[in-house]
Design a protein around this motif. Structure first.
Motif, short mmCIF file in Angstrom:
data_model
loop_
_atom_site.label_atom_id
_atom_site.label_comp_id
_atom_site.label_asym_id
_atom_site.label_seq_id
_atom_site.Cartn_x
_atom_site.Cartn_y
_atom_site.Cartn_z
N GLU A 62 0.84 -1.20 0.00
CA GLU A 62 0.00 0.00 0.00
C GLU A 62 0.88 1.25 0.00
OE1 GLU A 62 -3.60 -1.59 2.85
OE2 GLU A 62 -1.60 -1.40 3.72
N ASN A 63 0.44 2.27 -0.70
CA ASN A 63 1.16 3.55 -0.70
C ASN A 63 0.86 4.29 0.61
OD1 ASN A 63 1.99 2.93 -3.26
ND2 ASN A 63 0.54 4.26 -4.28
N GLU A 64 1.91 4.57 1.36
CA GLU A 64 1.72 5.19 2.67
C GLU A 64 2.71 6.34 2.89
OE1 GLU A 64 -0.75 4.45 4.51
OE2 GLU A 64 -1.38 2.58 3.55
N ASN A 115 5.14 9.60 7.95
CA ASN A 115 4.74 10.58 8.98
C ASN A 115 3.34 10.29 9.50
OD1 ASN A 115 7.00 12.52 9.11
ND2 ASN A 115 6.51 12.87 6.95
N ASP A 116 2.42 9.98 8.58
CA ASP A 116 1.05 9.66 8.99
C ASP A 116 1.00 8.37 9.81
OD1 ASP A 116 0.24 11.89 7.64
OD2 ASP A 116 -0.40 10.81 5.84
N LEU A 117 1.79 7.38 9.40
CA LEU A 117 1.80 6.11 10.13
C LEU A 117 2.31 6.31 11.56
CD1 LEU A 117 3.22 3.66 7.41
CD2 LEU A 117 0.89 3.77 8.28
N HIS A 122 14.21 11.59 12.21
CA HIS A 122 15.39 12.00 11.46
C HIS A 122 15.36 11.32 10.09
CE1 HIS A 122 17.06 13.82 15.08
NE2 HIS A 122 16.88 12.68 15.73
N PHE A 123 14.37 11.69 9.28
CA PHE A 123 14.29 11.10 7.94
C PHE A 123 13.70 12.13 6.98
CE2 PHE A 123 10.41 10.00 10.23
CZ PHE A 123 9.40 10.28 9.33
N GLN A 124 14.06 11.98 5.71
CA GLN A 124 13.58 12.86 4.67
C GLN A 124 12.51 12.18 3.81
OE1 GLN A 124 14.51 16.08 4.44
NE2 GLN A 124 15.79 15.74 6.26
N GLN A 125 12.81 10.94 3.42
CA GLN A 125 11.88 10.20 2.55
C GLN A 125 10.75 9.62 3.39
OE1 GLN A 125 9.84 9.23 -0.06
NE2 GLN A 125 11.80 9.51 -1.12
N ALA A 126 9.51 9.98 3.06
CA ALA A 126 8.36 9.50 3.84
C ALA A 126 7.39 8.68 3.00
CB ALA A 126 7.63 10.67 4.47
N LYS A 127 7.50 8.76 1.66
CA LYS A 127 6.56 8.06 0.79
C LYS A 127 7.04 6.64 0.54
CE LYS A 127 4.40 11.95 0.48
NZ LYS A 127 3.19 12.17 1.29
N ALA A 178 5.75 9.85 -5.57
CA ALA A 178 4.89 10.82 -4.88
C ALA A 178 4.16 11.73 -5.87
CB ALA A 178 5.72 11.67 -3.93
N VAL A 179 4.68 11.85 -7.09
CA VAL A 179 4.06 12.74 -8.07
C VAL A 179 2.68 12.23 -8.46
CG1 VAL A 179 4.28 13.71 -10.39
CG2 VAL A 179 6.30 13.49 -8.90
N THR A 180 2.60 10.87 -8.59
CA THR A 180 1.33 10.29 -9.02
C THR A 180 0.39 10.04 -7.85
OG1 THR A 180 2.27 8.07 -8.86
CG2 THR A 180 2.47 9.19 -10.98
N ALA A 181 0.88 10.22 -6.64
CA ALA A 181 0.04 10.01 -5.46
C ALA A 181 -0.75 11.25 -5.13
CB ALA A 181 0.90 9.61 -4.27
N ILE A 182 -1.79 11.09 -4.44
CA ILE A 182 -2.60 12.24 -4.00
C ILE A 182 -1.93 12.82 -2.78
CG2 ILE A 182 -4.84 12.96 -3.14
CD1 ILE A 182 -6.05 10.62 -4.67
N GLU A 183 -1.38 14.00 -2.90
CA GLU A 183 -0.59 14.58 -1.82
C GLU A 183 -1.46 15.17 -0.72
OE1 GLU A 183 2.97 13.40 -3.00
OE2 GLU A 183 2.68 14.78 -1.34
N ASN A 184 -2.56 15.77 -1.12
CA ASN A 184 -3.38 16.45 -0.12
C ASN A 184 -4.57 15.59 0.27
OD1 ASN A 184 -1.78 18.82 -0.35
ND2 ASN A 184 -2.87 19.31 -2.25
#
Length: 590
Positions: free
Chosen positions: A289-291, A294-296, A320-325, A449-455
């Motif tokens: 699943e695309n997650e 930060n939300d998790l 301490h992380f940059q990549q969240a997707k 992340a470009v193809t994911a719904i960001e908002n």
């Protein structure tokens, strides 16, 4: 030399000298329970073997299982600190008649020789081991040879006595050859014994594992009985108090809150047991699943926060992380981190500290990211010698009576199994009365992340008014609970008590009258699977009505059977109201 397959009669294991296992068991079962150190005919040799630590031969004897045999005692010693401790014997039983036949000793008669084999007994007297029919031999040629932990004497003389010198010399050579033959047979038997010993070792290891498993299950049942009875006792007790205090709103609400809390504990214990069974049956699978990490993490901390506040703990979270997707199974991931975090909270006294940190490693794989999740507490900690057992099923350093924390020892084994499935690693360090640190390394694919719904879109307030639900449930109590829950959603509800009645209700209503069918599985007359299959085969609009399994069959394979039957969703009992609302929203909002 013939094959000596019939020379070896049996192989026995005798812990502390008492025969507990024998191979083959058939026709040798009578020897089980014999104490070789106390049995009159055996104890001299067994005590010699035990004292000397050497392989010792004894017999021939009349065997308890029938026939005559020779016993080869091999004393076994195991490490016990700086010294070796006597464990018992492995015993090789040789068929005496077959042994003699294999050594061709009786053919001496055919060659016109009398023979006699003897040894000294414990009183220093001659004890005959084997001989021809002729007694009181004179002018014999004697050769002594060593057998395991003993000395045997072989005597031979021609029928007509020793005449020429070369005849006597030839007899000496023959005597040595016979001795050699017996020795060869012995070593052949010993070689087979080694093979049997390897087999026996496997038997002993299997028996040990079975014993450990039984002990673990016994301990598990003891702990489970206690830990399940504890919340059940609270539920029953507060239910009685609630009944007696319905007019006191504050007390009633307090009792309801405690009943809910006990329900949650009881349900978590049952879920752990079911999940462990699923894992051991190798039926668990991971979703992709695309997650957003930060939300998790936020959702995990939201669940843990009430527990933190209740114990007045100092909680610190450092991302301490940059990549969240990432692509992951969010349910399993949350289960891993939340389980460790809740454990840290449970085992940390009031006023203590819990520290949660997430680090991102440098990129090791293209399109993948690896994190280190660290959860550290200042709790009661664990002894060093318990740490190797921390991920064993049903393992607990302290019972819930001692630690005052409910559980049956399944949480961390489940965590370890999920981490292994995710191809990650988990490491634990702990010190008694100082605290514990868990580190979990997990790697996830990165999603685009470009193809994911960001908002996140704000959910519309759903209105179920006017929607029709058919509840299919045979248990009156479950039906009543289900009806009451559904009424809070402002739904129109009809009830059927089994699958056949469900089909009748559908037939008497207009096509697609019902927006959703909530279907129990185990019912009389016609079960939920059969009813679903029958609905899917209808030649009208009812064939496409969404059907949601609402059942106590909670294993993953039960979900798959439900989907295979044609059901759209699967909700396990007891019903999680929020999950039911989410699933109904999915189909009633279309």
């Amino acid at each position: 030399m013939k094959k000596n397959e019939k020379v070896v009669e049996a192989f026995e294991l005798a812990p502390a000298g008492i025969v507990s296992q024998v191979y083959p068991y058939k026709s040798n079962e009578e020897v089980v329970g014999m104490n070789m150190l106390e049995l009159a005919e055996r104890k001299t040799e067994t005590k010699l073997a035990k004292k000397s630590g050497k392989y010792t031969i004894a017999g021939p004897y009349e065997l308890k299982q029938g026939g005559k045999g020779v016993l080869l005692f091999d004393p076994i010693y195991v490490d016990d600190g700086p010294e070796k401790k006597f464990w018992g014997f492995s015993i090789l039983v040789l068929n005496w008649n077959n042994f003699l036949q294999e050594a061709n000793v009786k053919k001496l008669n055919d060659a016109s020789y009398h023979y006699n084999v003897w040894k000294e007994n414990k009183d220093g007297e001659k004890s005959i081991i084997m001989s021809c029919a002729h007694k009181n031999l004179k002018d014999t040629l004697s050769v002594s040879y060593t057998v395991p932990n003993d000395l045997w004497h072989f005597e031979i003389v021609p029928f007509d006595g020793w005449i020429p010198m070369y005849y006597k010399l030839g007899g000496f050579v023959l005597c040595v050859l016979i001795t050699y033959l017996i020795t060869v047979v012995y070593w052949q038997s010993k070689t087979k014994r080694l093979k049997e010993e390897m087999y026996a070792k496997k038997i002993a290891e299997s028996a040990k594992k079975a014993q450990e498993a039984n002990e673990a299950k016994t301990k598990f049942l003891f702990n489970m009985s206690h830990d399940i009875r504890t919340p059940m006792n609270a539920i029953i007790g507060y239910s009685n108090l609630l009944e007696d205090n319905l007019d006191d709103k504050d007390k009633a609400l307090n009792y309801i809150s405690k009943i809910k809390s006990s329900n949650s504990v009881l349900l978590s214990l049952i879920n752990y047991i079911l999940e462990m069974a699923t894992i051991e049956g190798s039926k668990m699978s991971l979703k992709e699943e695309n997650e957003d990490l930060n939300d998790l993490i936020d959702s995990i901390i939201d669940v843990a926060r009430p527990h933190i506040q209740k114990k007045h703990l100092h909680f610190t979270y450092e991302p301490h992380f940059q990549q969240a997707k990432i692509i992951c199974d969010k349910t399993r991931f949350r289960e891993v981190i939340l389980n460790i975090l809740i454990n840290a909270i449970k085992y940390t006294p009031e006023g203590g500290s819990v520290y949660f940190k997430v680090d991102e490693y440098e990129k090791q794989q293209e399109d993948h990211v690896t994190y280190c999740f660290t959860i550290e507490d200042t709790g009661i900690g664990m002894k060093k010698d318990y740490l190797p057992h921390i991920f064993e099923v049903f393992s607990r350093e302290r019972t819930s009576t001692e630690s005052k924390v409910p559980g049956v020892g399944l949480g961390l084994p489940i965590v370890k199994s999920i981490v292994d499935m995710m191809k990650g690693t988990i490491h634990v360090e702990s010190e008694l009365n100082i605290g514990t640190t868990f580190k979990v390394d997990l790697t996830f694919p990165i999603y685009n992340a470009v193809t994911a719904i960001e908002n996140k879109e704000e959910k519309n307030i759903l209105n179920f008014k006017g929607k029709h639900i058919l509840l299919v449930e045979d248990n009156e109590l479950n039906a009543e609970i289900g009806m009451e829950i559904l009424k809070t959603f402002d739904l129109d509800i009809d009830l059927a008590s089994n699958g056949k009645e469900c089909l009748t209700v559908l037939e008497n209503k207009p096509e697609k009258y019902y927006d959703v069918i909530l279907m129990d599985v185990q019912m009389p007359v016609m079960n939920g699977y059969e009813a679903t299959k029958a609905i899917r085969q209808l030649n009208n609009g009812n064939a496409t009505i969404p059907i949601i399994a609402m059942t106590a069959n909670a294993f993953e394979e039960d979900r798959q059977v439900a989907f295979k039957a044609g059901m759209n969703e699967h909700i396990a009992k007891p019903i999680d109201v929020e999950k039911l609302f989410a699933v109904l929203s999915k189909y009633l909002n279309q």
